[in-house]
Design a protein around this motif. Sequence first.
Motif, short mmCIF file in Angstrom:
data_model
loop_
_atom_site.label_atom_id
_atom_site.label_comp_id
_atom_site.label_asym_id
_atom_site.label_seq_id
_atom_site.Cartn_x
_atom_site.Cartn_y
_atom_site.Cartn_z
N GLN A 18 6.46 -5.77 9.71
CA GLN A 18 5.75 -6.57 8.73
C GLN A 18 6.19 -8.04 8.77
N GLU A 19 6.85 -8.46 9.85
CA GLU A 19 7.30 -9.85 9.96
C GLU A 19 6.16 -10.83 10.17
N THR A 20 5.00 -10.34 10.59
CA THR A 20 3.87 -11.22 10.88
C THR A 20 2.92 -11.29 9.68
N PRO A 21 2.14 -12.39 9.56
CA PRO A 21 1.23 -12.53 8.41
C PRO A 21 0.15 -11.45 8.41
N GLY A 22 -0.41 -11.24 7.22
CA GLY A 22 -1.49 -10.27 7.10
C GLY A 22 -2.01 -10.19 5.68
N GLY A 23 -3.01 -9.37 5.49
CA GLY A 23 -3.59 -9.16 4.18
C GLY A 23 -4.92 -8.45 4.30
N MET A 24 -5.46 -8.05 3.16
CA MET A 24 -6.78 -7.43 3.10
C MET A 24 -7.63 -8.26 2.15
N ARG A 25 -8.84 -8.58 2.59
CA ARG A 25 -9.75 -9.33 1.73
C ARG A 25 -11.19 -8.93 2.01
N ASP A 26 -12.02 -9.01 0.96
CA ASP A 26 -13.43 -8.64 1.06
C ASP A 26 -13.58 -7.19 1.51
N ILE A 27 -13.03 -6.30 0.72
CA ILE A 27 -13.11 -4.86 0.96
C ILE A 27 -14.00 -4.27 -0.13
N THR A 28 -15.02 -3.51 0.25
CA THR A 28 -15.97 -2.97 -0.71
C THR A 28 -16.14 -1.46 -0.55
N PHE A 29 -16.08 -0.75 -1.67
CA PHE A 29 -16.44 0.66 -1.76
C PHE A 29 -17.65 0.75 -2.68
N ARG A 30 -18.80 1.08 -2.11
CA ARG A 30 -20.05 1.08 -2.88
C ARG A 30 -20.74 2.43 -2.75
N GLN A 31 -21.20 2.97 -3.87
CA GLN A 31 -21.90 4.25 -3.91
C GLN A 31 -21.07 5.34 -3.24
N ILE A 32 -19.90 5.54 -3.80
CA ILE A 32 -18.99 6.60 -3.34
C ILE A 32 -19.02 7.71 -4.37
N SER A 33 -19.19 8.95 -3.94
CA SER A 33 -19.16 10.08 -4.86
C SER A 33 -18.18 11.14 -4.35
N SER A 34 -17.39 11.66 -5.28
CA SER A 34 -16.46 12.74 -4.97
C SER A 34 -16.53 13.74 -6.12
N PRO A 35 -17.41 14.74 -6.03
CA PRO A 35 -17.70 15.59 -7.18
C PRO A 35 -16.69 16.70 -7.45
N ASN A 36 -15.83 16.99 -6.48
CA ASN A 36 -14.94 18.14 -6.61
C ASN A 36 -13.48 17.73 -6.72
N ARG A 37 -12.64 18.65 -7.12
CA ARG A 37 -11.22 18.39 -7.27
C ARG A 37 -10.43 19.59 -6.79
N SER A 38 -9.40 19.32 -6.01
CA SER A 38 -8.44 20.37 -5.67
C SER A 38 -7.42 20.47 -6.80
N GLU A 39 -6.44 21.32 -6.65
CA GLU A 39 -5.41 21.48 -7.67
C GLU A 39 -4.25 20.52 -7.44
N SER A 40 -4.37 19.63 -6.47
CA SER A 40 -3.27 18.74 -6.11
C SER A 40 -3.15 17.56 -7.08
#
Length: 510
Positions: A428-450
Amino acid sequence: MKKTGVILAGLAVSIGCFAMDLSGTPESSAPPSGRGERFESDCLRLYPVPAKFPLAMPEAALTVRVDGHALGLYVDRNFWQGLVHFASFDFDPAQPVTVEIELPETVKTFRLLPEKYGLRPERQGRTVSFTVAEPDSMITLVTDENYRTAPVLHLFANAIDPDAPSGSTPNVRYFGPGYHDLQAETGSDELVVSGSETVYLASGAVVDGKIALAHADGAAVRGHGMLMRNRYEGMLLTTGFSRNITYDGFLLYNSRPQCWTAGTHEADGVEVSNVKVIAPHYASTDGFDLVNSRNLHFVNTFVRASDDAVVIKGLADGLPADCPPNENMLFEQMQLWNDCNNAFNMGAEARAAAYRNITLKDSDILFSYDDPHHHGKLDERSAMSISVVHGTFFENIRFENIRVNRCERLICLTFLESFWFGSLPGEQETPGGMRDITFRQISSPNRSESPIANQILLHGWPGTGDTPVKRIENLRFEDVTIRGKPLTTDSEHFRIDTPELVDFEVVGAE
């Protein structure tokens, strides 16, 4: 498809098409081996598991018939010893076919995935039947809502290829129906392709070996056959330093642990359509590893792996800023299943100048599990992940219209010190980052027991010692629903380890 008007001796009429029995057995009965029959007509073609197929397969828990004809099933086991069945056939979509699946007596319920096909199955006793009309459908049957130990079927219904060659030509290497040992036929277990050559794997062909595209331009691998591998040396399909490549229609079967299946390295311009990957052995059996590449387009592609289903890596030598980027990649109409690690991942290694302009859209994540041995203990794993140990930049990344059927952690955006309990140390000594990240119309209808089920983990890099801070900026969640409820800023699903380094907004579903 154009229908012939000539009736030849020995032809039989089947569902309105001319048909010829080519197996030496009655058209409507399977050979004694139970590996399916060979049947060809103008509108339906299916082939048996070749007699010389080199793997000792477990006994199938299911039987499948297509318009009354026995379909050859390939069978393997996953980490939990659950049976993984898979098979394919060709048909004319203008003549829909009826599929019948006989279930084990113990099965109480079943599901056909993904739901986008709108299949309407009927069950009578142990037999499930439904009609297939959609060309190049990729249908999964899950029994008793059990994605680990119960029998599963992956069924691939290909549209008949009207341009299929019938043999080799100077620029086409053709493999016809039946088993081919590449080592025995060519003297090498790896077929190296350069220039603009096409390799055609015909329906019913099973080629045991590897294909490597090296410094190719305009080359292609096509057809509805199978490329398989049960030895440890090397990936099944590699594309290195090549451009303008086409992959279409075939199936990759990786029957070994600790070996990636297919990948690109510094490739420019790769079109992948209607390709299927089956790699059920734990672990390190990634589906597609895309390395320092650009201008890739995947459409209608199925991956079942026991590690990352699709992963975009930076593995070049040198500092990230000096390495080729991963950029301009579009993945659409994907179906992903991972028994370990991530369904769709950018990382872990990220020695690339940048990851930019990358989109996953209109896709289904059928099943995503983090790890059978260390369930819930690894912070770099999810259905959709940007999780890296090298400092670099991620820009303009889109996840749009993604249907997550079942997962553990849902989303993971993290800069980490190391992976896999320190065995993969970070830089991680070098520069970095995250920008302009989009999650659109995501569906997750179920659930495990975790406890991590449907979790959204966000972790910037705070900067320690001489390492620069890495922020997650302009992160947007739009129309995200979990178990039928819109995601909110204060949702219990968020786990934000570094709130001072994360800038995000949530726009709820209307």
